[in-house]
Design an enzyme around this catalytic site. Structure first.
Site, PDB file in Angstrom:
ATOM      1  N   ASP A   1       0.863  -1.178   0.000  1.00 35.69           N
ATOM      2  CA  ASP A   1       0.000   0.000   0.000  1.00 35.69           C
ATOM      3  C   ASP A   1       0.899   1.227   0.000  1.00 35.69           C
ATOM      4  OD1 ASP A   1      -1.895  -1.960   0.419  1.00 35.69           O
ATOM      5  OD2 ASP A   1      -2.865  -0.945   2.106  1.00 35.69           O
TER       6      ASP A   1
ATOM      7  N   ASP B   1     -15.619  -3.476   0.635  1.00 37.69           N
ATOM      8  CA  ASP B   1     -14.983  -3.077   1.888  1.00 37.69           C
ATOM      9  C   ASP B   1     -16.087  -2.769   2.882  1.00 37.69           C
ATOM     10  OD1 ASP B   1     -12.555  -3.193   0.438  1.00 37.69           O
ATOM     11  OD2 ASP B   1     -12.808  -1.135  -0.233  1.00 37.69           O
TER      12      ASP B   1
END
Ligand SMILES: O=C(O)c1ccccc1N[C@@H]1O[C@H](COP(=O)(O)O)[C@@H](O)[C@H]1O
Length: 241
Positions: free
Chosen positions: A11, A130
């Site tokens: 990330d 998510d």
């Protein structure tokens, strides 16, 4: 029965490889160069890289050139996430040569566009579901975006090829995956599911691998690798049987 795929995560925030807790901006722990991290996972035997542009996901800029550089340096498959929300960002993501992209916010806010890109690009498109509870979250996980199962049914009807399911409450916490959520999503769709969030141990990976017959195809591993809870070689070995 096929084996569980592992997707080590890189990330990227402000040019650095980071891990967040619950995906919250400001909780970053930095782990240095994204390219070095990605190359390390490749050297360790990864077949996939899960690469996220967190600035693009949060709307605080982007790391587009760096993401393209990292993707271009990989000999392995790359799944790109973060800020892919319109024709320009999708074209830039696909131009990196990545294997597939993962759409989050767009699936909640611009469903017609997402239906179109699913129809056009097929299994190069995954959707990231998510969730907090069963409520989807978008825009850097800061805004509610509807019900998980209603959205899943809609995307299924549009031919979405796969889902990346993240339990936000688990993400970055090393508290173990939400196995019940994964079971519930697998029961609601025939499409493959990639598990994300909470992996802390080799036993967690073995537990996710136990859901392969139910439809789990892969698992994203982030914090546990960076925190050296186990090595990627150990993880690959643990899910190889
Ligand atoms: O991966 C994270 O930790 C993360 C945290 C906060 C927001 C997004 C995060 N990652 C992935 O980014 C995409 C969503 O981006 P967008 O909504 O399409 O711009 C999704 O795959 C998240 O899992």
């Amino acid at each position: 029965m096929s084996k569980l795929e592992l997707l080590p995560a890189v990330d990227v925030r402000d040019g650095q490889a980071v891990r967040l807790v619950h995906g919250e901006s400001g909780t970053e722990t930095s782990y240095g160069s994204p390219l070095e991290a990605a190359l390390a996972w490749q050297r360790a035997g990864a077949e996939w890289l899960h690469l996220v542009d967190l600035d693009a996901a949060f709307g605080t800029g982007d790391n587009r050139e760096l993401i393209a550089e990292v993707t271009g340096a990989m000999d392995i498959k790359v799944e790109l996430s973060g800020g892919i929300r319109d024709d320009a960002s999708l074209a830039a993501a696909l131009a990196t040569g990545c294997t597939r992209v993962n759409l989050g916010t767009a699936a909640l806010e611009t469903p017609e566009w997402v239906a179109g890109v699913i129809a056009e690009h097929g299994d190069k498109i995954a959707v990231g579901l998510d969730v907090r509870g069963t409520t989807l979250r978008g825009r850097g996980w800061t805004r509610d975006g509807g019900d998980l199962y209603e959205t899943l049914a809609r995307l299924d009807s549009e031919g979405c090829a796969r889902y990346v399911v993240t339990d936000i409450a688990k993400d970055g916490t090393l508290q173990g995956p939400n196995l019940q959520l994964l079971r519930d999503v697998c029961a609601a769709t025939d499409k493959p599911v990639v598990a994300s969030g909470g992996v802390s141990s080799l036993d967690d990976l073995r537990a996710i691998a136990g859901l392969v017959p139910e439809g789990v195809e892969g698992a994203i591993v982030g914090k546990a690798l960076y925190a050296k809870a186990f090595t990627l070689e150990e993880a690959l070995e643990a899910v190889s049987r």
